[in-house]
Design an enzyme around this catalytic site. Sequence first.
Site, PDB file in Angstrom:
ATOM      1  N   ASP A 204      27.638  25.602 -34.436  1.00 51.02           N
ATOM      2  CA  ASP A 204      26.133  24.815 -34.591  1.00 51.02           C
ATOM      3  C   ASP A 204      24.901  25.861 -33.685  1.00 51.02           C
ATOM      4  OD1 ASP A 204      27.143  24.439 -37.188  1.00 51.02           O
ATOM      5  OD2 ASP A 204      26.281  22.077 -36.643  1.00 51.02           O
ATOM      6  N   GLY A 206      26.176  28.166 -31.489  1.00 52.09           N
ATOM      7  CA  GLY A 206      26.222  29.543 -30.868  1.00 52.09           C
ATOM      8  C   GLY A 206      25.685  30.616 -33.093  1.00 52.09           C
ATOM      9  N   GLY A 211      17.967  24.901 -31.895  1.00 50.92           N
ATOM     10  CA  GLY A 211      16.496  24.728 -31.021  1.00 50.92           C
ATOM     11  C   GLY A 211      15.452  25.372 -32.971  1.00 50.92           C
ATOM     12  N   TYR A 288      24.347  18.586 -42.284  1.00 51.60           N
ATOM     13  CA  TYR A 288      24.621  18.082 -41.164  1.00 51.60           C
ATOM     14  C   TYR A 288      23.425  17.429 -40.569  1.00 51.60           C
ATOM     15  CZ  TYR A 288      28.806  15.061 -40.068  1.00 51.60           C
ATOM     16  OH  TYR A 288      29.322  14.085 -39.576  1.00 51.60           O
ATOM     17  N   HIS A 341      37.239  17.670 -40.402  1.00 50.07           N
ATOM     18  CA  HIS A 341      37.309  18.255 -39.848  1.00 50.07           C
ATOM     19  C   HIS A 341      36.815  17.760 -38.515  1.00 50.07           C
ATOM     20  CE1 HIS A 341      33.566  16.262 -41.585  1.00 50.07           C
ATOM     21  NE2 HIS A 341      32.993  16.698 -40.705  1.00 50.07           N
TER      22      HIS A 341
END
Length: 589
Positions: A204, A206, A211, A288, A341
Amino acid sequence: MIEKNALDDEGVKAEISKLQLPEGTIVCADPWIYGSDGANDNERLYQVFLYMRDPSNASELDSNHYAFPLPISPVLDCNTCKVIRIDIMPTGKDNTIKPISKWTPVPANEYIHEYQDLRTDLKPLQVVQPEGASFTITPIGNATLHNLYWQKWNMQIHHNAREGPVLFNITYDNRPLIFRLSLSDMNIPYADPRHPFHKKSAFDLGDAGAGATANNLQLGCDCLGHIAYLSSTISDDKGQPTHLENCICIHEQDGGIAWKHTNYRTGRAAVTRNRELVIQTIITVSNYEYILAYIFNQTGEITYEVRATGILSTQPIDHDLNSSGVPWGTIVHPGVLATHHQHIFSLRIDPNIGSLTSGNQLLYTEAHAMPHDPTTNPHLNGYTTTDTLVTHSTGLSLCSANNRTFKIINPNIRNSINNSPIGYKIVAPEFQKILSAPDSYNYKRAEFADQNIYVTQYRDRELYAGGWYTNQSRGGTGVRSWAEREDDIAAGPDGSEGSDLVVFVQFGINHIPRIEDFPVMPCEKIAVHLKPVNFFERNPGLDIAPSLQWSNCSTKVGGKEEGQEGRHRQGGGVELEVKGDGGEVRGKL
């Protein structure tokens, strides 16, 4: 654009038509980065998962479409942004692909407040700071870098598209602690072994950017109390500036009791409360949310806290499996599977404990039972601690059986009381390491996910534990590979003790979904703590003012409220006058 092109594709429309959805149904698309699995994926691709809104309430823009997953998954090329193939997904116990048949109606499962029977018996809870905040923030040069002062803490805050908030030059009482502190990486590998679900292994930071996905935080919603907000500017995919409003919030909160002791002989209690400074951002990565916070307290401690919430990533499953399910997921709604997960985080610490110039070292302390000896341990209760210096870059695990505790120390600065090197210890929770096999591309790409601690010699550009390009990484570019250099981290280049090292701390959650996690997940909290060890000569919180009624203005249920003039006494205790800056008496205990 990926969502629109997927839904506008004629081949996708033809597959959707086979579902015979009710007239007026709105189909939604969730694009996922197509993670490398080593097979025919030399191009940058998106795997798009399709859902639909509640057909009986299709005009509701915020309808929980994750309650209506569809078995159709277009794959798009990132360069042309066109559909190159359409995967029909397995919906049974194995890889069998079944012909698309008419959709079976299921009820909605909404999370927004309008569709709930809300509680009405909760009284308001307000956080008030009548004299304002105790921190000060000043911009440095431009709107994306700020100086922050609070209590004895000083640091600089920056924000970038990938890491979100980054802290620099953290000092306590003018003593250096950390040069750079940031969330370095995050990996979420999924457990469904079937194609195409086996490629669901998101990074999340890379792949998307903490930001770039930051929320616009709102007053009275995401934080309570007296709050400061910082905004930022990042570039979009065309290199144009994008303004992110209120992407960081800063506030103080009560963290409970900081320390207390009651002299049982006199009845006098000495007690202080633990005020905390919170620097927080909240990111939304499709389904998420992560609430990411740096927390500082008045006794020199730093916490990095993650709260995971949002909506489970769901997929369709045959209705005849609603009761029996499959071993790699949980049925959370009729025809809806939420796959197991893991959430694995990597916190990067670039320390300068005690000095801007002398190097640091990493060691770990373990506790071991003393052997039976009629002279030294006759009653078999003794145990001792041992310190082990980490001499070369490597990956290391926690060992709770031995109470293994990692410490970053400055061997060149000693505590004046006990002559121990000053340092900070890392308190990280145990977690189950990545379960994907070492030969899998999931494992190879997630270079940080197999150890609690990685320590490396500092090198430029080695900021991201999974490497710079997580999307199609085959491994070999992240922290596991850097550690394999086995650089000397015990000594500096001039032969002095300590080097310019970097520590990566991993922590995580193995998320076995519960039905209570749907349609929206209650926050799951996990944190890493950095605590001083022999850094101070005594408890650094001794100078915190006592907790007094004139200041906290507490009230008694069913009793008379006491205001600023209120007095609180315990036992037969001694009165203590608390004076303000001008010498006036502010209160008595």
